[in-house]
Design a protein around this motif. Structure first.
Motif, mmCIF file in Angstrom:
data_model
loop_
_atom_site.group_PDB
_atom_site.id
_atom_site.type_symbol
_atom_site.label_atom_id
_atom_site.label_comp_id
_atom_site.label_asym_id
_atom_site.label_seq_id
_atom_site.Cartn_x
_atom_site.Cartn_y
_atom_site.Cartn_z
ATOM 1 N N LEU A 13 0.603 -0.857 0.197
ATOM 2 C CA LEU A 13 0.371 0.096 0.546
ATOM 3 C C LEU A 13 0.730 1.232 0.410
ATOM 4 O O LEU A 13 0.991 1.911 -0.718
ATOM 5 C CB LEU A 13 -0.439 0.112 1.059
ATOM 6 N N ILE A 39 -4.313 -1.092 -3.906
ATOM 7 C CA ILE A 39 -5.259 -0.967 -2.759
ATOM 8 C C ILE A 39 -5.878 -2.307 -2.752
ATOM 9 O O ILE A 39 -6.100 -3.321 -2.104
ATOM 10 C CB ILE A 39 -6.172 0.348 -1.847
ATOM 11 N N LYS A 102 -5.931 2.922 4.169
ATOM 12 C CA LYS A 102 -4.881 1.880 4.140
ATOM 13 C C LYS A 102 -4.537 1.631 5.362
ATOM 14 O O LYS A 102 -4.802 0.568 5.690
ATOM 15 C CB LYS A 102 -3.900 2.841 3.505
#
Length: 217
Positions: A13, A39, A102
């Protein structure tokens, strides 16, 4: 869950092309698609690792059904939660939203690591226990055999001595495995199981040779 899953996911990420995005405001469609894809790829990799672990455990005959069920249910819950983060990534429209997704995803994996880790400890202990029981049975059987052949088959005393050494090694590793099981240490259990399997294989071969050699005298 192993730390490598979380670390790998975090690095995945952090490597996203967020620097390409404008600070604040709406993310351009092309950039948004790239970031969302990164993602989702990270989440997909985490899901695949978890499902692979689930299949590996479920296909191991040395692990009890209760442990398999507990681990499977935990993994299914975690994977379902990851699917929600995938949906959030698809719906995100700002840089801040993606950053938040994230962080939340990484924290989610950390929060669920303990439950999976405990189930893995139980699974490892069960594998270790079965290996220990079989090794003890083998040790007893071979020990009884060589006690007789040591008297009746002196011509194979060198082989008998070799087997006695292997029995001593096996006994040592059984004790170390017992300690690893009591400590619930999966890494140590795996190591001792491998050592015991190797010693047991050699022991069976030597015992078989000894019996055949003594019968043929």
């Amino acid at each position: 869950m192993k730390k490598t899953i979380i670390l790998f996911f975090a690095l995945m990420l952090m490597a996203m092309p967020l620097a390409m995005a404008q600070s604040g405001g709406t993310i351009g469609d092309a950039i948004k698609e790239g970031v969302s894809k990164a993602i989702k790829k990270g989440i997909e990799l985490a899901e695949n690792r978890l499902l692979g672990l689930k299949n590996k455990i479920n296909n191991n005959p040395k692990i009890s059904d209760a442990t398999k069920t507990a681990l499977s249910e935990t993994i299914d819950i975690v994977v379902a939660g990851l699917a929600e983060f995938t949906a959030k990534a698809e719906a995100a429209t700002t840089l801040e939203e993606l950053r938040q997704i994230k962080q939340e995803t990484i924290q989610y994996l950390k929060d669920n690591k303990y439950a999976i880790k405990e189930n893995l400890k139980t699974a490892a202990a069960e594998i270790g226990t079965q290996t220990k029981e079989k090794a003890e049975e083998l040790k007893t059987m071979v020990d009884q055999t060589i006690k007789v052949l040591k008297v009746t088959c002196q011509k194979e005393i060198s082989t008998i001595t070799k087997i006695e050494g292997e029995l001593g090694q096996l006994d040592t590793e059984i004790n170390l495995l017992t300690q690893a099981i009591n400590a619930k240490d999966p890494a140590a259990i795996k190591q001792e199981v491998k050592k015991i399997n190797n010693i047991s294989t050699q022991l069976v071969q030597d015992a078989k040779y000894l019996q055949q050699a003594c019968i043929a005298k």
